[in-house]
Motif scaffolding. Structure first.
Motif, PDB file in Angstrom:
ATOM      1  N   LEU A 101       0.831  -1.204   0.000  1.00  0.00           N
ATOM      2  CA  LEU A 101       0.000   0.000   0.000  1.00  0.00           C
ATOM      3  C   LEU A 101       0.867   1.256   0.000  1.00  0.00           C
ATOM      4  O   LEU A 101       0.598   2.210  -0.728  1.00  0.00           O
ATOM      5  CB  LEU A 101      -0.942  -0.001   1.210  1.00  0.00           C
ATOM      6  CG  LEU A 101      -1.838   1.214   1.382  1.00  0.00           C
ATOM      7  CD1 LEU A 101      -2.769   1.376   0.190  1.00  0.00           C
ATOM      8  CD2 LEU A 101      -2.645   1.081   2.664  1.00  0.00           C
ATOM      9  N   VAL A 102       1.928   1.251   0.781  1.00  0.00           N
ATOM     10  CA  VAL A 102       2.847   2.389   0.844  1.00  0.00           C
ATOM     11  C   VAL A 102       3.484   2.636  -0.529  1.00  0.00           C
ATOM     12  O   VAL A 102       3.652   3.787  -0.939  1.00  0.00           O
ATOM     13  CB  VAL A 102       3.938   2.148   1.921  1.00  0.00           C
ATOM     14  CG1 VAL A 102       5.053   3.172   1.835  1.00  0.00           C
ATOM     15  CG2 VAL A 102       3.324   2.124   3.311  1.00  0.00           C
ATOM     16  N   LEU A 103       3.796   1.574  -1.246  1.00  0.00           N
ATOM     17  CA  LEU A 103       4.430   1.712  -2.555  1.00  0.00           C
ATOM     18  C   LEU A 103       3.456   2.167  -3.641  1.00  0.00           C
ATOM     19  O   LEU A 103       3.829   2.919  -4.532  1.00  0.00           O
ATOM     20  CB  LEU A 103       5.065   0.377  -2.971  1.00  0.00           C
ATOM     21  CG  LEU A 103       6.263  -0.065  -2.132  1.00  0.00           C
ATOM     22  CD1 LEU A 103       6.638  -1.497  -2.473  1.00  0.00           C
ATOM     23  CD2 LEU A 103       7.435   0.869  -2.345  1.00  0.00           C
ATOM     24  N   VAL A 104       2.210   1.733  -3.553  1.00  0.00           N
ATOM     25  CA  VAL A 104       1.239   2.010  -4.609  1.00  0.00           C
ATOM     26  C   VAL A 104       0.490   3.317  -4.395  1.00  0.00           C
ATOM     27  O   VAL A 104       0.161   4.012  -5.350  1.00  0.00           O
ATOM     28  CB  VAL A 104       0.248   0.832  -4.729  1.00  0.00           C
ATOM     29  CG1 VAL A 104      -0.932   1.164  -5.610  1.00  0.00           C
ATOM     30  CG2 VAL A 104       0.966  -0.385  -5.270  1.00  0.00           C
ATOM     31  N   ARG A 105       0.253   3.710  -3.172  1.00  0.00           N
ATOM     32  CA  ARG A 105      -0.584   4.869  -2.875  1.00  0.00           C
ATOM     33  C   ARG A 105      -0.122   6.159  -3.559  1.00  0.00           C
ATOM     34  O   ARG A 105      -0.955   6.891  -4.093  1.00  0.00           O
ATOM     35  CB  ARG A 105      -0.679   5.068  -1.356  1.00  0.00           C
ATOM     36  CG  ARG A 105      -1.479   6.271  -0.936  1.00  0.00           C
ATOM     37  CD  ARG A 105      -2.923   6.137  -1.301  1.00  0.00           C
ATOM     38  NE  ARG A 105      -3.673   7.251  -0.739  1.00  0.00           N
ATOM     39  CZ  ARG A 105      -4.827   7.663  -1.190  1.00  0.00           C
ATOM     40  NH1 ARG A 105      -5.400   7.042  -2.192  1.00  0.00           N
ATOM     41  NH2 ARG A 105      -5.439   8.670  -0.645  1.00  0.00           N
ATOM     42  N   PRO A 106       1.168   6.482  -3.574  1.00  0.00           N
ATOM     43  CA  PRO A 106       1.564   7.725  -4.246  1.00  0.00           C
ATOM     44  C   PRO A 106       1.315   7.724  -5.754  1.00  0.00           C
ATOM     45  O   PRO A 106       1.307   8.776  -6.375  1.00  0.00           O
ATOM     46  CB  PRO A 106       3.067   7.827  -3.959  1.00  0.00           C
ATOM     47  CG  PRO A 106       3.279   7.006  -2.747  1.00  0.00           C
ATOM     48  CD  PRO A 106       2.291   5.885  -2.845  1.00  0.00           C
ATOM     49  N   VAL A 107       1.084   6.560  -6.336  1.00  0.00           N
ATOM     50  CA  VAL A 107       0.939   6.466  -7.780  1.00  0.00           C
ATOM     51  C   VAL A 107      -0.522   6.357  -8.217  1.00  0.00           C
ATOM     52  O   VAL A 107      -0.948   7.032  -9.141  1.00  0.00           O
ATOM     53  CB  VAL A 107       1.751   5.267  -8.332  1.00  0.00           C
ATOM     54  CG1 VAL A 107       1.605   5.156  -9.831  1.00  0.00           C
ATOM     55  CG2 VAL A 107       3.208   5.389  -7.951  1.00  0.00           C
ATOM     56  N   SER A 108      -1.290   5.503  -7.541  1.00  0.00           N
ATOM     57  CA  SER A 108      -2.645   5.233  -8.008  1.00  0.00           C
ATOM     58  C   SER A 108      -3.607   5.025  -6.846  1.00  0.00           C
ATOM     59  O   SER A 108      -3.402   4.129  -6.024  1.00  0.00           O
ATOM     60  CB  SER A 108      -2.638   3.991  -8.906  1.00  0.00           C
ATOM     61  OG  SER A 108      -3.946   3.574  -9.180  1.00  0.00           O
ATOM     62  N   ILE A 156      -3.582  -4.260  11.037  1.00  0.00           N
ATOM     63  CA  ILE A 156      -3.225  -4.058   9.629  1.00  0.00           C
ATOM     64  C   ILE A 156      -4.364  -3.369   8.885  1.00  0.00           C
ATOM     65  O   ILE A 156      -4.148  -2.426   8.119  1.00  0.00           O
ATOM     66  CB  ILE A 156      -2.877  -5.404   8.948  1.00  0.00           C
ATOM     67  CG1 ILE A 156      -1.764  -6.123   9.694  1.00  0.00           C
ATOM     68  CG2 ILE A 156      -2.536  -5.201   7.477  1.00  0.00           C
ATOM     69  CD1 ILE A 156      -0.470  -5.379   9.800  1.00  0.00           C
ATOM     70  N   GLY A 157      -5.594  -3.821   9.104  1.00  0.00           N
ATOM     71  CA  GLY A 157      -6.751  -3.220   8.437  1.00  0.00           C
ATOM     72  C   GLY A 157      -6.944  -1.766   8.818  1.00  0.00           C
ATOM     73  O   GLY A 157      -7.200  -0.913   7.964  1.00  0.00           O
ATOM     74  N   ARG A 158      -6.814  -1.485  10.100  1.00  0.00           N
ATOM     75  CA  ARG A 158      -6.973  -0.088  10.545  1.00  0.00           C
ATOM     76  C   ARG A 158      -5.831   0.786  10.043  1.00  0.00           C
ATOM     77  O   ARG A 158      -6.046   1.938   9.674  1.00  0.00           O
ATOM     78  CB  ARG A 158      -7.065  -0.036  12.064  1.00  0.00           C
ATOM     79  CG  ARG A 158      -8.371  -0.594  12.568  1.00  0.00           C
ATOM     80  CD  ARG A 158      -8.471  -0.495  14.052  1.00  0.00           C
ATOM     81  NE  ARG A 158      -9.709  -1.129  14.486  1.00  0.00           N
ATOM     82  CZ  ARG A 158     -10.271  -0.909  15.640  1.00  0.00           C
ATOM     83  NH1 ARG A 158      -9.720  -0.075  16.498  1.00  0.00           N
ATOM     84  NH2 ARG A 158     -11.376  -1.534  15.976  1.00  0.00           N
ATOM     85  N   THR A 159      -4.625   0.245  10.060  1.00  0.00           N
ATOM     86  CA  THR A 159      -3.487   1.011   9.552  1.00  0.00           C
ATOM     87  C   THR A 159      -3.688   1.338   8.076  1.00  0.00           C
ATOM     88  O   THR A 159      -3.462   2.478   7.645  1.00  0.00           O
ATOM     89  CB  THR A 159      -2.174   0.227   9.744  1.00  0.00           C
ATOM     90  OG1 THR A 159      -2.010  -0.064  11.133  1.00  0.00           O
ATOM     91  CG2 THR A 159      -0.982   1.016   9.244  1.00  0.00           C
ATOM     92  N   ALA A 160      -4.141   0.353   7.297  1.00  0.00           N
ATOM     93  CA  ALA A 160      -4.385   0.577   5.875  1.00  0.00           C
ATOM     94  C   ALA A 160      -5.450   1.650   5.668  1.00  0.00           C
ATOM     95  O   ALA A 160      -5.298   2.533   4.816  1.00  0.00           O
ATOM     96  CB  ALA A 160      -4.804  -0.730   5.196  1.00  0.00           C
ATOM     97  N   ALA A 161      -6.519   1.600   6.455  1.00  0.00           N
ATOM     98  CA  ALA A 161      -7.594   2.591   6.318  1.00  0.00           C
ATOM     99  C   ALA A 161      -7.094   3.993   6.645  1.00  0.00           C
ATOM    100  O   ALA A 161      -7.394   4.955   5.922  1.00  0.00           O
ATOM    101  CB  ALA A 161      -8.758   2.217   7.225  1.00  0.00           C
TER     102      ALA A 161
END
Length: 174
Positions: free
Chosen positions: A88-95, A116-121
């Motif tokens: 998620l950290v790698l993809v979020r800045p792009v898409s 993990i779920g809460r961190t992602a949210a």
């Protein structure tokens, strides 16, 4: 408080309409003009969007995502970022759409109420699709050199990821 949140979207739609009626503005004409202007921007934005989305898909399909995740796991542990959230950290800045898919996968596997779920949210809500945003806004303004905008935005994203991880731990009770 919960009852108030049910009225937010209707109020966001109603207030501008009421304000335009009070000011005696032609809302329909304003919407049409805004639509016309946005269509003029589309040809200049489309190539950047295609490149970004293609790059994300190539990153995932090539196995580079797993390699980068393995490479960055020690640094993530130092920054208190759960290694499971590194895709998620790698993809979020792009898409944004790819980030939503990754977050959905994390929540499906670990559960939405897990750390993990809460961190992602929280990460989704506290970071930006940096390259998408820069390509759209700089493309619309016809600026070709981003200078310090990309490093500054990526640094802000990193701060958002670290803070999201710490907030999830704080509020998850760990």
């Amino acid at each position: 408080m919960a009852a108030l949140t049910a009225y937010v979207i209707p109020l966001l739609l109603l207030l501008p309409s009421v304000a335009s009626v009070v000011r005696r503005q032609d809302v329909y004409s304003a919407l049409l003009e805004g639509g016309r202007e946005s269509l003029k921007l589309y040809p200049s934005l489309f190539p950047a969007l295609v490149i970004l989305l293609s790059g994300v898909e190539m990153l995932r399909a090539s196995g580079a995502m797993e390699a980068l995740t393995a490479l960055l796991t020690p640094a993530a542990k130092v920054l208190c970022i759960p290694p499971e959230t590194l895709p998620l950290v790698l993809v979020r800045p792009v898409s944004g759409s790819a980030a939503l898919a990754v977050a959905a996968d994390l929540m499906a596997y670990y559960g939405p109420d897990s750390l993990i779920g809460r961190t992602a949210a929280i990460m989704l809500g506290s970071t930006e699709t940096t390259f998408y945003t820069i390509s759209v806004y700089f493309g619309a303004a016809r600026i070709s050199r981003t200078r310090y905008a990309v490093p500054a935005a990526l640094l802000a994203d990193l701060a958002g990821f670290v803070t999201a991880s710490l907030a999830a731990r704080l509020f998850h009770g760990i």
